[in-house]
Design a protein around this motif. Sequence first.
Motif, PDB file in Angstrom:
ATOM      1  N   GLY B  17       0.789  -1.231   0.000  1.00 52.86           N
ATOM      2  CA  GLY B  17       0.000   0.000   0.000  1.00 52.86           C
ATOM      3  C   GLY B  17       0.813   1.269   0.000  1.00 52.86           C
ATOM      4  O   GLY B  17       0.262   2.356   0.144  1.00 52.86           O
ATOM      5  N   THR B  18       2.128   1.140  -0.170  1.00 53.41           N
ATOM      6  CA  THR B  18       2.945   2.353  -0.153  1.00 53.41           C
ATOM      7  C   THR B  18       3.704   2.543  -1.469  1.00 53.41           C
ATOM      8  O   THR B  18       4.560   3.424  -1.562  1.00 53.41           O
ATOM      9  CB  THR B  18       3.962   2.348   1.004  1.00 53.41           C
ATOM     10  N   TYR B  19       3.419   1.710  -2.443  1.00 56.66           N
ATOM     11  CA  TYR B  19       4.056   1.869  -3.748  1.00 56.66           C
ATOM     12  C   TYR B  19       3.146   1.209  -4.766  1.00 56.66           C
ATOM     13  O   TYR B  19       2.834   0.030  -4.643  1.00 56.66           O
ATOM     14  CB  TYR B  19       5.446   1.210  -3.763  1.00 56.66           C
ATOM     15  N   ASP B  20       2.700   1.969  -5.749  1.00 59.11           N
ATOM     16  CA  ASP B  20       1.851   1.434  -6.804  1.00 59.11           C
ATOM     17  C   ASP B  20       2.706   1.387  -8.061  1.00 59.11           C
ATOM     18  O   ASP B  20       2.931   2.409  -8.714  1.00 59.11           O
ATOM     19  CB  ASP B  20       0.633   2.344  -6.987  1.00 59.11           C
ATOM     20  N   LYS B  46      -0.630  -3.568  -3.270  1.00 64.18           N
ATOM     21  CA  LYS B  46      -1.552  -2.971  -2.313  1.00 64.18           C
ATOM     22  C   LYS B  46      -2.541  -4.054  -1.916  1.00 64.18           C
ATOM     23  O   LYS B  46      -2.799  -4.989  -2.669  1.00 64.18           O
ATOM     24  CB  LYS B  46      -2.278  -1.782  -2.964  1.00 64.18           C
ATOM     25  N   ILE B  72      -6.435   5.886   4.460  1.00 60.90           N
ATOM     26  CA  ILE B  72      -6.663   5.558   3.053  1.00 60.90           C
ATOM     27  C   ILE B  72      -7.881   4.635   2.945  1.00 60.90           C
ATOM     28  O   ILE B  72      -8.747   4.846   2.091  1.00 60.90           O
ATOM     29  CB  ILE B  72      -5.410   4.896   2.440  1.00 60.90           C
TER      30      ILE B  72
ATOM     31  N   TYR C 236       3.321  10.575  -6.910  1.00 61.36           N
ATOM     32  CA  TYR C 236       3.407   9.645  -8.053  1.00 61.36           C
ATOM     33  C   TYR C 236       2.517   8.416  -7.871  1.00 61.36           C
ATOM     34  O   TYR C 236       2.830   7.336  -8.364  1.00 61.36           O
ATOM     35  CB  TYR C 236       4.859   9.259  -8.338  1.00 61.36           C
ATOM     36  N   GLY C 237       1.421   8.614  -7.130  1.00 60.63           N
ATOM     37  CA  GLY C 237       0.429   7.541  -7.068  1.00 60.63           C
ATOM     38  C   GLY C 237       0.697   6.460  -6.052  1.00 60.63           C
ATOM     39  O   GLY C 237      -0.006   5.454  -6.011  1.00 60.63           O
ATOM     40  N   ALA C 238       1.689   6.670  -5.185  1.00 63.61           N
ATOM     41  CA  ALA C 238       2.072   5.598  -4.267  1.00 63.61           C
ATOM     42  C   ALA C 238       1.208   5.535  -3.020  1.00 63.61           C
ATOM     43  O   ALA C 238       0.964   4.460  -2.480  1.00 63.61           O
ATOM     44  CB  ALA C 238       3.539   5.752  -3.868  1.00 63.61           C
ATOM     45  N   CYS C 239       0.712   6.661  -2.539  1.00 57.25           N
ATOM     46  CA  CYS C 239       0.108   6.675  -1.207  1.00 57.25           C
ATOM     47  C   CYS C 239      -1.420   6.694  -1.234  1.00 57.25           C
ATOM     48  O   CYS C 239      -2.049   6.459  -0.211  1.00 57.25           O
ATOM     49  CB  CYS C 239       0.640   7.848  -0.391  1.00 57.25           C
ATOM     50  N   PHE C 240      -2.033   6.961  -2.355  1.00 57.23           N
ATOM     51  CA  PHE C 240      -3.500   7.056  -2.444  1.00 57.23           C
ATOM     52  C   PHE C 240      -4.072   8.111  -1.503  1.00 57.23           C
ATOM     53  O   PHE C 240      -5.223   8.027  -1.068  1.00 57.23           O
ATOM     54  CB  PHE C 240      -4.157   5.697  -2.156  1.00 57.23           C
ATOM     55  N   GLY C 241      -3.252   9.125  -1.175  1.00 58.23           N
ATOM     56  CA  GLY C 241      -3.690  10.113  -0.194  1.00 58.23           C
ATOM     57  C   GLY C 241      -4.393  11.316  -0.807  1.00 58.23           C
ATOM     58  O   GLY C 241      -5.168  11.996  -0.135  1.00 58.23           O
ATOM     59  N   ARG C 252      -6.842   9.800  -7.960  1.00 60.30           N
ATOM     60  CA  ARG C 252      -5.637  10.349  -7.345  1.00 60.30           C
ATOM     61  C   ARG C 252      -5.211  11.570  -8.148  1.00 60.30           C
ATOM     62  O   ARG C 252      -4.875  11.448  -9.330  1.00 60.30           O
ATOM     63  CB  ARG C 252      -4.513   9.304  -7.369  1.00 60.30           C
TER      64      ARG C 252
END
Lengths: 270, 270, 275, 275
Positions: B17-20, B46, B72, C236-241, C252
């Motif tokens: 969940g910390t890198y897509d 994720k 999230i 860059y799309g990593a955290c979905f925040g 996002r």
Amino acid sequence: MDLCGVQLRGPVLNGSGTYDAIAARRTFGDALLEPESFPFDAFVSKTITLEPRQGNPPPRLWESPEGLINSIGLPNKGLEGFLRADLPLLAELPVPLIVSVMGFSRDELAHLAAAVGEAAAVERVRAATEKPVIVKLTPTAADPAAVAAAAERSGADAVSLVNTLKGMALDPRTRRPWLGGRTGGLSGPAIRPVALEQVATVAARVRVPVIGMGGIASGRDAREFLDAGAACVAVGTESFRDPSAGLRIAREFGVISRQERGFSLAETVR
Amino acid sequence: MDLCGVQLRGPVLNGSGTYDAIAARRTFGDALLEPESFPFDAFVSKTITLEPRQGNPPPRLWESPEGLINSIGLPNKGLEGFLRADLPLLAELPVPLIVSVMGFSRDELAHLAAAVGEAAAVERVRAATEKPVIVKLTPTAADPAAVAAAAERSGADAVSLVNTLKGMALDPRTRRPWLGGRTGGLSGPAIRPVALEQVATVAARVRVPVIGMGGIASGRDAREFLDAGAACVAVGTESFRDPSAGLRIAREFGVISRQERGFSLAETVR
Amino acid sequence: MRFAPSSEPRTLAPLGRRTAQVTANRDLGAYRLVSAHDASGPRDPRPGQFYMLAAEDRWGGEDGRPFVPRAFSFARVREDGTLDFLLEAVGPGTRRLAELEPGEGLWLSGPLGIGFSAAPEGARPLLVGGGIGTAPLVCVQDELGEEAEVLIGFRSSAHAAAAALFAGAPLIATDDGSVGRRGLVTELLRGAMDRTERAAVFACGPAPMLEAVRALCAERDVPAQLALESGMACGYGACFGCVVPTRGGYVRLCVDGPVLDAADLESALVPGAGH
Amino acid sequence: MRFAPSSEPRTLAPLGRRTAQVTANRDLGAYRLVSAHDASGPRDPRPGQFYMLAAEDRWGGEDGRPFVPRAFSFARVREDGTLDFLLEAVGPGTRRLAELEPGEGLWLSGPLGIGFSAAPEGARPLLVGGGIGTAPLVCVQDELGEEAEVLIGFRSSAHAAAAALFAGAPLIATDDGSVGRRGLVTELLRGAMDRTERAAVFACGPAPMLEAVRALCAERDVPAQLALESGMACGYGACFGCVVPTRGGYVRLCVDGPVLDAADLESALVPGAGH
Ligand SMILES: Cc1cc2nc3c(=O)[nH]c(=O)nc-3n(C[C@H](O)[C@H](O)[C@H](O)COP(=O)(O)OP(=O)(O)OC[C@H]3O[C@@H](n4cnc5c(N)ncnc54)[C@H](O)[C@@H]3O)c2cc1C
Ligand SMILES: Cc1cc2nc3c(=O)[nH]c(=O)nc-3n(C[C@H](O)[C@H](O)[C@H](O)COP(=O)(O)OP(=O)(O)OC[C@H]3O[C@@H](n4cnc5c(N)ncnc54)[C@H](O)[C@@H]3O)c2cc1C
Ligand SMILES: Cc1cc2nc3c(=O)[nH]c(=O)nc-3n(C[C@H](O)[C@H](O)[C@H](O)COP(=O)(O)O)c2cc1C
Ligand SMILES: Cc1cc2nc3c(=O)[nH]c(=O)nc-3n(C[C@H](O)[C@H](O)[C@H](O)COP(=O)(O)O)c2cc1C
Ligand code: FES
Ligand code: FES
């Protein structure tokens, strides 16, 4: 303000075990006894046990990102030593005194927060004293609100949280645990969001006043804990960085409160 | 090195969940697919649930001292969407893939760590797959080592910890909870001492490999988690600060390891 | 009406975080204009794309903040790879960046996200900016030239100093009337729409302004692209925040925005963005 | 043999933390000599007492450290209240302090702890210092004058530059023999003891050196005061973190030390102190 029937001039206490008023008086002199110099609105003693304790072997401290890990291990003179040597000196402080005690056997209260069954321990304390009883919760319980509610049912007059989070550090040279006690307790700003959540959750669950602490370092932080539902706050680690942090935080808090009154007035006028 | 029978070129994974990797490829292009550019030695997806999830309402992020709080809420395409849209793209990554799933009903695994009885949940997963099963523990369990041991008994091939700590933040303007999900999870260097303690305690209790994470931001931090008993480490929040943090940490870790070999040689020689 | 871009207006970013050297940092009324030489970055970021920035030194001060990097649209890119950022110091991150000295290192990654698409054939581009949100419109104007009409609004004359970044004579509105017309930029937009047969709006600014622009364009069926803001940790799309609600669900903003087609939004009032 | 001080050699500290202004920061070989004007502090701290120091700005950088203040013996106090500190940059706290610029603010509280007591009547004071541990002996010599003999040891000639802080001609030992005698300061002490009928030792330095001094003094029944080091968070007895083991149990070094009577120690090898 009123905490369990005791009148306090303000909401800022010290965290138990993070301020030794007797040692501070040796260092800073009798200036400490002036009401306007004493950093807290009530004084909480270091936790006392029945028997004297040496505490954990050093090293006892490690710094972490925006935090401190300690493995102090509750050194104290024991109940008798406290009553004889310390209490008369603490009675000279210009603010009300809260004495922190850890059960009458160590294990008894160490496990307090672990299970609801422990409520019995509070009942026993309750019966033994006419003074208000404040129960300090451990933050490692899976459900702090349930533990707080149990303490309330057993007659606690207030609850106080959070205590330190369990943490560890390695000695970079030996790569083995640095602290004499192997693990320690993490305190300071690093834990503030965790503390704020637990305080809010507990305050929403119990009717008794909540004393909130964990990483409070400014008047704004204090304000947040009160907004989250705490009746009072306590300052721990920040006093290490600034011996009169309690005074500074109370002052900053006062400024914020006055500003907010000012703002809401302005908003009303508009 | 070997993790549950899978060969890895090194010990640095990403936190789920910390890198897509798919979004990262849209941003950084196919350079990401080069083995020497891909930041991790295995890729953890994720967390996927059976049904698609939108996740929590924004705002979802808040910064705290040396930490980040997120709410999230596990947004994902659901199992079917994942298998159809994401898995083919993830199969192109130059490293082994670990798919993170949350039970087959959400509540099932959400409560995994809360009690030993949950072991059943792992057994069911175990029976359903031939692939190694890694169980991620929640750090809010009162006794993480007991939960880890239960997961091991139920057939987990590895355990992974820590997840984020429960935390909260207030909106300074409204003084009400800032995060759309009210509370969130605290990650980053602030929680590192807590993570290190839990990793050390769990690693001392179970035989299966432990994947350690929580605030790792440098090769030195990674080294500490391995010293504490982890078989691998994972990098989460630090990737937000530096998209190739995984690579940097692996490089720093390599330098430290070589230096240490050098030092011990020097010590032997003396 | 919708924009229908032929391809995603996105220049790829080099993988990872790199160090650019600060070359200048000057006052621009209430803002700072920070220039940094991004030697190894692409020379052709798309207007509307952004960078995540952090000071190489002293990122994280008292109380351990700022911690994650901060998002900034580039205002301008020069041929040698120098990037100009227009900053407003509103918190610990922007304050630190605002005091960067020439020679200091600036960590950056980018260009990130999706920038502005070209206007539909034959439509007159109206660039509508509010406050710090004028920044990404500078490079839009650089690209479109005289064809584009610039309409910008500011709180005060100190903020209106940012108008100097635009070529020609942009139309200006200020809250207090100290520069240009007194009132809101949406009033300028209404006027410009009245004068323009086929318009296409490019907007960036505070959420209430963008929402007013969105409503106005929807009312008149004018296509609009809005550059939104939301709290970001990674970029860059990593955290979905950084999600914002759209008609199609949460997206996002850092990978599917920050520029969104107004037609995809129910509202531009994004929860938790802005100051 | 014991020291038997008539009263605790302690000057009280003003309550709280105050800001002193850095007036100078200069190289002294491997060390830095930082001077700060402590306008409202007492002019008479006792040699051996210490201050907790932190930079007013930028205390807490990358990775949120330094977090708590750091302990430093003062090397010298001047009549106008300027304090001199001798620093060795060994970690994030000392590195930050070592780069303080004149005009910057230095947070301090102190003087803290118990300093050195006077030597017994008729005894010749031998001041024994190792490395950075020479710092508190500078003001001991200032107080005792020619009566005191100074014996100091260093790792290298770069470190031996600190010898310049002492009046007269201190005896010096270096590990590599590049300045003074090659060897350990305890060898100088042995020689001085041989020459001195009644000696009283004042020592400060790394734990192994202090332990050697303690053992030597015990052997010859010479009274010795040792200024120890341990990890401190508060400096005024609040945290119970700085304890060292004595014959009477753990004592907090910040309120019951840092100067301890060697007779009270089983060993001067304090767990976790030093680098
Ligand atoms: C795509 C994009 C482009 C942008 N372009 C520009 C630009 O060109 N110029 C410009 O000036 N700005 C721009 N911004 C806005 C800029 O990113 C913010 O102003 C900046 O992040 C503020 O950071 P700060 O630390 O100064 O303030 P803060 O508001 O303190 O920090 C930023 C974020 O932290 C959170 N936060 C706020 N207060 C606290 C608190 N007390 N504790 C913890 N967290 C808190 C909020 O989520 C806030 O959004 C852009 C934003 C986006 C998303
Ligand atoms: C009474 C007294 C007087 C002193 N006088 C002087 C003096 O005059 N001049 C002088 O130069 N020094 C003096 N010192 C020593 C000085 O206080 C230390 O050198 C200083 O604290 C080191 O701080 P640092 O941040 O540079 O190094 P660090 O060692 O990094 O930090 C200090 C403490 O943090 C802990 N620590 C070490 N590494 C880490 C890590 N990686 N993560 C977390 N915590 C860590 C240790 O407990 C260490 O003691 C004195 C000490 C005492 C107790
Ligand atoms: C060095 C140290 C010693 C402590 N000793 C005690 C103690 O004796 N009894 C107790 O109830 N809490 C003790 N605590 C916990 C604090 O009272 C407080 O709950 C905790 O530190 C969180 O607050 P803070 O972040 O402001 O320090 C101690 C904390 C520290 C750092
Ligand atoms: C924004 C964010 C999203 C996360 N999402 C997931 C997730 O989907 N599944 C999961 O198992 N852990 C999730 N985590 C937890 C991380 O994998 C990791 O356990 C935790 O953040 C601690 O590591 P860190 O301090 O390096 O970030 C998430 C963490 C963050 C910060
Ligand atoms: S900022 Fe992290 S996903 Fe957009
Ligand atoms: S440093 Fe805190 S008690 Fe000594």
